[in-house]
Enzyme design. Structure first.
Site: not given
Ligand code: ZN
Length: 210
Positions: A146, A103, A149
């Site tokens: 993603e 990440c 997130h």
């Molecule tokens: Zn990430």
């Protein structure tokens, strides 16, 4: 248009842990956000970027489709950047694949996680049109990461045990390579934590990033 500052752990954990809100319409400010995400990602050695990572809590992320685990273009494909606005996972395979998560907000660490082998995603594109995507293999892993997130979920939360977490360190024998150093070799005290405690690294984040 601008390269934006990347929010890193542990300093910005609070922001990265928040749930992002849906985009109401793909207007000029959303298109500017997408441009900023693209330009920021271009400066990084990464295969995806989500708006919260630049401090914008909106459901927008980029997935570079067609790369392999090293971020190189996979065979016979040219990587392309897919923009996902308000992505929804419409289906995912029950088959999970074990592989690496890294990440941009957590530099220097990498962990093994299980992620779906295929992921179907419905999202708006930059024109505001609904598009259905099917991601497979490493692309599915990136897309899942993603989209996580946008819900304030980090890959730490997907680790089954801290034994799956590694530091990336320069290989003393080859300056072009990095070596994986088990996190628990550096912080053996974490061995005391039960392996089965899912979500453990989340609660430990303040200390595991020290
Ligand atoms: Zn990430």
């Amino acid at each position: 248009m601008a390269v934006r500052k990347l929010l890193l752990l542990p300093k910005y954990e609070k922001v990265l842990r928040r749930k992002s809100r849906p985009v109401k319409g793909v207007n000029r400010s959303v298109r500017t956000l997408i441009r900023d995400l693209r330009e920021t990602l271009e400066t990084q050695d990464g295969v995806g970027l989500a708006a919260p990572q630049i401090g914008v809590l909106q459901r927008v992320c980029l997935v570079v489709r067609g790369t392999d685990e090293q971020g190189e273009s996979a065979e016979e494909t040219t990587p392309e950047v897919i923009v996902l606005i308000n992505p929804e996972i419409t289906a995912q395979s029950e088959d999970l694949e074990r592989g690496y998560d890294g990440c941009l907000s957590i530099p220097g660490l990498q962990g093994y996680t299980n992620r779906p082998l295929t992921l179907n995603v419905r999202a708006l594109d930059e024109a505001g049109d609904v598009v259905d995507y099917e991601f497979t293999g490493f692309d599915a892993r990136v897309a899942a990461h993603e989209i996580d997130h946008l819900d304030g979920i980090l890959y730490f939360d997907r680790l089954e045990t801290l034994e799956d977490l590694y530091y990336l360190v320069d290989d003393p024998d080859d300056e072009d390579k990095v070596k994986m150093l088990p996190y628990l070799e550096v912080h053996p005290e974490y061995r005391l934590m039960p392996d089965e405690r899912i979500g453990m690294p989340t609660q430990g984040v303040k200390t595991i990033m020290d």
